[in-house]
Motif scaffolding. Structure first.
Motif, short mmCIF file in Angstrom:
data_model
loop_
_atom_site.label_atom_id
_atom_site.label_comp_id
_atom_site.label_asym_id
_atom_site.label_seq_id
_atom_site.Cartn_x
_atom_site.Cartn_y
_atom_site.Cartn_z
N PHE A 134 16.57 28.03 -25.18
CA PHE A 134 17.79 27.49 -24.56
C PHE A 134 18.44 26.60 -25.61
O PHE A 134 17.84 25.62 -26.04
CB PHE A 134 17.40 26.70 -23.30
N ARG A 187 17.94 25.22 -15.93
CA ARG A 187 18.79 26.13 -16.72
C ARG A 187 20.21 25.62 -16.89
O ARG A 187 21.15 26.40 -17.01
CB ARG A 187 18.81 27.52 -16.10
N LYS A 188 20.37 24.30 -16.88
CA LYS A 188 21.68 23.70 -17.10
C LYS A 188 21.57 22.67 -18.21
O LYS A 188 20.47 22.24 -18.58
CB LYS A 188 22.19 23.00 -15.83
N GLY A 189 22.71 22.25 -18.76
CA GLY A 189 22.70 21.20 -19.74
C GLY A 189 22.49 19.83 -19.10
O GLY A 189 22.74 19.66 -17.91
N PRO A 190 22.02 18.85 -19.86
CA PRO A 190 21.83 17.50 -19.31
C PRO A 190 23.17 16.85 -18.95
O PRO A 190 24.17 17.04 -19.64
CB PRO A 190 21.17 16.74 -20.46
N GLU A 191 23.13 16.06 -17.88
CA GLU A 191 24.31 15.35 -17.39
C GLU A 191 24.04 13.86 -17.52
O GLU A 191 23.02 13.37 -17.04
CB GLU A 191 24.55 15.72 -15.93
N TYR A 216 19.57 10.95 -18.52
CA TYR A 216 20.25 12.19 -18.22
C TYR A 216 19.53 12.90 -17.08
O TYR A 216 18.32 12.81 -16.93
CB TYR A 216 20.26 13.12 -19.44
N ILE A 227 21.45 24.10 -26.68
CA ILE A 227 22.41 23.19 -26.05
C ILE A 227 23.13 22.40 -27.13
O ILE A 227 22.51 21.91 -28.07
CB ILE A 227 21.71 22.18 -25.11
N ARG A 260 21.37 30.52 -23.05
CA ARG A 260 20.02 31.06 -23.05
C ARG A 260 20.00 32.30 -23.92
O ARG A 260 20.68 33.28 -23.64
CB ARG A 260 19.56 31.40 -21.64
N PHE A 284 26.93 16.72 -23.05
CA PHE A 284 26.26 17.98 -23.31
C PHE A 284 26.99 19.17 -22.69
O PHE A 284 27.60 19.07 -21.63
CB PHE A 284 24.83 17.94 -22.77
N GLY A 285 26.89 20.30 -23.38
CA GLY A 285 27.36 21.54 -22.83
C GLY A 285 26.34 22.10 -21.84
O GLY A 285 25.24 21.55 -21.70
N PRO A 286 26.69 23.18 -21.16
CA PRO A 286 25.81 23.76 -20.14
C PRO A 286 24.65 24.56 -20.71
O PRO A 286 23.77 24.98 -19.97
CB PRO A 286 26.75 24.65 -19.32
N GLY A 287 24.65 24.82 -22.02
CA GLY A 287 23.54 25.54 -22.63
C GLY A 287 23.78 27.03 -22.73
O GLY A 287 24.57 27.61 -21.98
#
Lengths: 113, 110
Positions: free
Chosen positions: A91, B41-45, B36, A93, A109, A104-107
């Motif tokens: 993953f 499966r998402k980016g850190p917030e 964060y 990012i 995969r 941060f972006g959403p990543g």
């Protein structure tokens, strides 16, 4: 907060091919962008730091010829995984900043078959 | 020894409970501290950002930094099932390069 996008969100490729991932800051100009890699159930590991208009700085153990980073503008950085192999599956990012806070972006995969 | 230590959990609490998440660190040069939240499966917030020592409150979240003990905390009041996620502490020195903890998985049971 600031918005960072990544494209694609998911990519599957064959071993030996190259994959490009884009990171964009949508509502601010990012003086610095960072690229991270995250393996399942592990934390984020910094791969490289890139400043607009200059060469990226890579962390120890990260191959700069394999992970090519281009930061051509204040809103766009790209990471190209060259000659990808299954062990590069992860993953990825990005984050962007123009102060002391990283957004941060959403990543993305990446799966390498 | 890792620069930043964080209990991976999982931490399971009932809805409405107060949650306490913690990290310890070894580098006294760290001066920027962040929490964060990362869904699967998402980016850190970014949840909380603190410079140097002290407390910061934002809604149900309170962040505490104790530089003398090299210890930071995040408290979540009135926890909700939607708070179920992995919480990552992160910190940096003047270089702004973030060093992350391993993350704590939180599960809030309805």
């Amino acid at each position: 907060g600031a918005v960072v996008s990544q494209h694609p969100s998911r990519v599957i490729c064959k071993s030996g091919t190259s994959v490009k991932i884009e990171c964009r800051s949508l509502d601010f100009q990012a003086t610095t962008m960072f690229w991270y890699r995250q393996f399942p159930k592990q934390s984020l590991m910094l791969m490289a730091t890139s400043n607009e208009g200059s060469k990226a700085t890579y962390e120890q153990g990260v191959e700069k010829d394999k992970f090519l980073i281009n930061h051509a503008s204040l809103t766009l950085s790209t990471l190209t995984v060259t000659s990808a192999h299954p062990e590069d599956s992860s993953f990825y990012i990005c984050s962007a900043t123009n102060t002391d806070t990283q957004y941060f972006g959403p990543g993305t995969r990446l799966t390498v078959l | 020894q890792k620069e930043v230590e964080q209990d991976p959990g999982p931490l399971s609490v009932p809805e409405g409970a107060i949650v306490s998440l913690n990290c310890t660190y070894s580098n006294s040069a760290f001066q920027y501290f962040m929490w964060y939240r990362q869904y699967s499966r998402k980016g850190p917030e970014l949840l909380m950002y603190t410079y140097s020592s002290g407390n910061k409150e934002d809604g149900r979240f309170t962040a505490q930094v104790d530089k003398s003990s090299k210890y930071i905390s995040l408290f979540i009041r009135d926890s909700q099932p939607s708070d179920s996620a992995t919480y990552l502490c992160a910190m940096s020195d003047s270089s702004y390069k973030l060093i992350f903890g391993s993350g704590t998985r939180l599960l809030v049971r309805p």
